[in-house]
Design an enzyme around this catalytic site. Structure first.
Site, PDB file in Angstrom:
ATOM      1  N   SER A  49      -1.573   6.553   1.890  1.00  0.00           N
ATOM      2  CA  SER A  49      -1.152   5.328   2.521  1.00  0.00           C
ATOM      3  C   SER A  49       0.310   4.998   2.261  1.00  0.00           C
ATOM      4  O   SER A  49       0.903   4.156   2.936  1.00  0.00           O
ATOM      5  CB  SER A  49      -2.033   4.169   2.029  1.00  0.00           C
ATOM      6  OG  SER A  49      -1.931   4.005   0.611  1.00  0.00           O
ATOM      7  N   LYS A  95       6.587   0.302  -2.052  1.00  0.00           N
ATOM      8  CA  LYS A  95       5.464   0.167  -1.120  1.00  0.00           C
ATOM      9  C   LYS A  95       5.070  -1.303  -1.013  1.00  0.00           C
ATOM     10  O   LYS A  95       4.993  -2.015  -2.023  1.00  0.00           O
ATOM     11  CB  LYS A  95       4.293   1.013  -1.622  1.00  0.00           C
ATOM     12  CG  LYS A  95       3.083   1.072  -0.708  1.00  0.00           C
ATOM     13  CD  LYS A  95       2.034   2.016  -1.296  1.00  0.00           C
ATOM     14  CE  LYS A  95       0.802   2.139  -0.424  1.00  0.00           C
ATOM     15  NZ  LYS A  95      -0.198   3.082  -1.003  1.00  0.00           N
ATOM     16  N   SER A 107      -2.924   8.875  -2.303  1.00  0.00           N
ATOM     17  CA  SER A 107      -1.803   8.327  -1.536  1.00  0.00           C
ATOM     18  C   SER A 107      -0.450   8.533  -2.193  1.00  0.00           C
ATOM     19  O   SER A 107       0.580   8.342  -1.551  1.00  0.00           O
ATOM     20  CB  SER A 107      -2.030   6.829  -1.295  1.00  0.00           C
ATOM     21  OG  SER A 107      -3.198   6.632  -0.533  1.00  0.00           O
TER      22      SER A 107
END
Length: 603
Positions: A151, A77, A175
């Protein structure tokens, strides 16, 4: 030919069979180039650098599988630092190029894993839906009209679509779990402080957690174990004292009454109810609990002063670059400007009051079983109402880090049309991470919904998470020893415990043995027979009792290995083949209990 989903077992076997990490990375490069979702990556690792890193790995560790994650491709990420690749947090103006890997990335690389790129996210990790990025919205691998969850959106899609074996996300409000649910994956959400956050752009620094998206619980746990460990450079890092759970007979807390909120999504509600029944079938005791204090704690994350932590993370940058923020993200973060120190302390006090209230609920249950998200939405629906609908996703996730819990999200199956997946999450106390894993793995295996976008993929037996050794011996029972049957007392009296109800593999047949008192069946394995499997129960008994039990089994019955529908093999009742000559076959009934009911035989 590699499977669609690049689980650790498949790659380890490929390497043992002579495949090279260079072969695998070429497949990854080709799949990445052919991907139809352009929003997965913000910065893919360039092809030539990927090849160079694989060659460097093979120079450092030339023997196949000589490191825990030898040649395993993973995605990161883009709020987690990877040396040589920019960190942007999905805000190009914020971009910087780190000289060092984040601690977790460094540990994974040292174990042999290869970074294939930095993935898209809700900007500054603010959101649970995946639409808040200037790089576009990664989509559910099952329907491009639907959100992927955020996210950590790009990370989940990368794994679910077969581009990476695993991916790192972060989790403040859910998330690391919601995207797993929307893409038929496992989400490993460690206890806060178990995994270091050095080199991670913070969202809410005091509750942020680095997470793992993986095809199986076993894979996710193995990867987490590489990452975890105290890091003195992280002020929130903690030295773990592992918590335990009962090896069997878990009390599972489930939603009840008005706290069951699915925002009209009957499909997800039905899948949640089915998950409860699967937990019961695995031997759990189902206990309704009051979710209200957990829900009130969850509300503090965005409606309380913790939103000020999001401002603290980017305050200087926001002051000069407000126009570079996604409008929804900017609105959330700027909402913290009016928060005061008094509100922060009052919020902390309220959280502790609610924590005390949750203690009464934890007295009822060892583990909570919750929907990961109560519903999902299309990208269009989310964009039209981004705050409210995003909030729906976090109803059962937002409390977990605030209340210092461990969690593992696993798939819950697909809606009635087989269109979209949903997920459930098992939540335990702080540092119950390892203790949660065996039951989470068992729940995933009972589902038979594949891994990621490959719904037919079988979960490898090699990735199974074993139960902690409790000194008891498992045994499969098929007839008069089943729960409620005449000989069940032979299991319960010495302290035996039912572990689960399940079925055998398809190649077993069942017969009524003549002249037995009480009536008993004979279970025979016939390789090549293609049945539906037979109802059985798995019990655990003390070793001494198991020995006495086996000694007293009358012929033609005996104990041998019985293969179950999940591929595991456990000692259980089998019958000598000669004894079924002329006996009535009842295989089509599906098990002894159905026969007893059909014949009105007293239990």
């Amino acid at each position: 030919m590699l499977p669609t989903i690049l689980d650790l077992t498949s790659l380890s076997e490929a390497y043992a069979a002579g495949k090279s990490p260079l072969d695998i990375i070429e497949i990854v490069i080709a799949r990445r180039a052919a991907s139809t979702d352009p929003a997965i990556f913000i910065t893919p690792t360039p092809d030539d650098i990927l090849r160079a890193e694989v060659r460097a790995l093979m120079m450092r560790a030339p023997e196949p599988n000589s490191l825990p994650l030898w040649g395993i491709p993973f995605a990161v990420k883009d709020n987690i630092d990877v040396a040589g690749l920019p960190t942007t947090a999905a805000c190009p103006a914020f971009s910087y190029r780190p000289e060092k890997d984040a601690t977790v990335v460094a540990r994974l690389r040292a174990a042999g894993a290869i970074v294939i790129g930095k993935t898209n996210l809700d900007q500054f990790a603010t959101g649970l839906n995946g639409t808040r990025s200037p790089h576009g919205a990664p989509r559910s691998v099952f329907d491009k009209n639907y959100v992927s969850g955020g996210s950590s959106s790009g990370s989940a899609v990368a794994v679910a679509s077969g581009l990476a074996s695993f991916a790192l996300g972060t989790d403040t409000a859910g998330s690391g779990r919601v995207p797993a649910a929307f893409n038929n994956l496992v989400g490993i959400k460690p206890t806060p402080g178990l995994v270091p956050n050095v080199g991670v752009v913070p969202a809410c620094r005091s509750v942020d957690v680095v997470t793992v998206f993986a095809p199986t619980v076993g894979d996710g746990v193995a990867i987490r174990k590489v990452m975890e460990g105290f890091d003195a450079a992280d002020p929130f890092s903690r030295k773990a004292v592992p918590a335990s759970l009962p090896a069997s007979g878990l009390r599972i807390g489930v939603l009840d009454g008005a706290e069951r909120e699915f925002f009209g999504d009957k499909e997800v509600e039905a899948l949640y109810d089915q998950a409860i029944e699967r937990a019961r079938g695995l031997g759990a005791t189902i206990v309704p609990f009051d979710y209200a204090p957990f829900r009130e704690a969850a509300a503090l994350l965005y409606d309380g002063p913790w939103v000020a932590e999001r401002l603290a993370a980017v305050e200087t940058f926001l002051a000069t670059n407000a126009a570079d923020f996604d409008p929804t993200v900017r609105g959330i973060i700027e909402g913290a400007k009016g928060k005061t120190a008094v509100e922060a302390f009052n919020g902390r006090y309220r959280l502790e009051e609610l924590r005390r209230k949750t203690e009464a609920e934890w007295e009822k249950a060892d583990v909570l079983l919750l929907p990961t998200s109560p519903t999902t939405y299309t990208v269009e629906e989310m964009m039209a109402d981004p705050i409210v609908k995003n909030g729906h996703f976090g109803r059962y996730t937002n409390f977990v880090n605030l209340l210092d819990c461990a969690a593992i999200a696993v798939p819950a199956g697909f809606d009635a049309d087989g269109h979209l997946p949903a997920g459930i999450t098992l939540v335990g106390s702080a540092f119950a991470d390892d203790a949660l894993a065996p039951f989470a793995d068992a729940m995933h295996r009972t589902l038979n919904a594949g891994m990621g976008k490959d719904r037919l993929a079988a979960i490898p037996e090699a990735s199974r998470v074993p139960q902690a050794d409790d000194g008891l011996v498992p045994i499969v029972v098929v007839g008069a020893h089943l729960t409620g049957m005449p000989l069940n007392h032979e299991l319960t009296r010495p302290g035996g415990r039912r572990i689960k109800s399940c079925r055998t593999a398809p190649d077993y047949r069942l017969f009524v043995l003549p002249d037995t008192v009480p009536p008993k069946p004979g279970l025979i394995r016939e390789p090549g027979f293609d049945g539906k499997g037979l109802e059985v129960e798995v019990w655990k008994v003390p070793a001494e009792a198991f020995g006495r039990f086996v000694q007293n089994i009358p012929a033609p019955l005996g104990i041998g290995k019985v293969t179950l529908d999940d591929g595991s093999q456990i000692a259980g009742f089998l019958c000598e083949a000669h004894a079924i000559e002329g006996a009535r076959e009842i295989t089509e009934l599906g098990g002894w209990r159905a026969y007893v009911t059909d014949q009105r035989i007293p239990k």
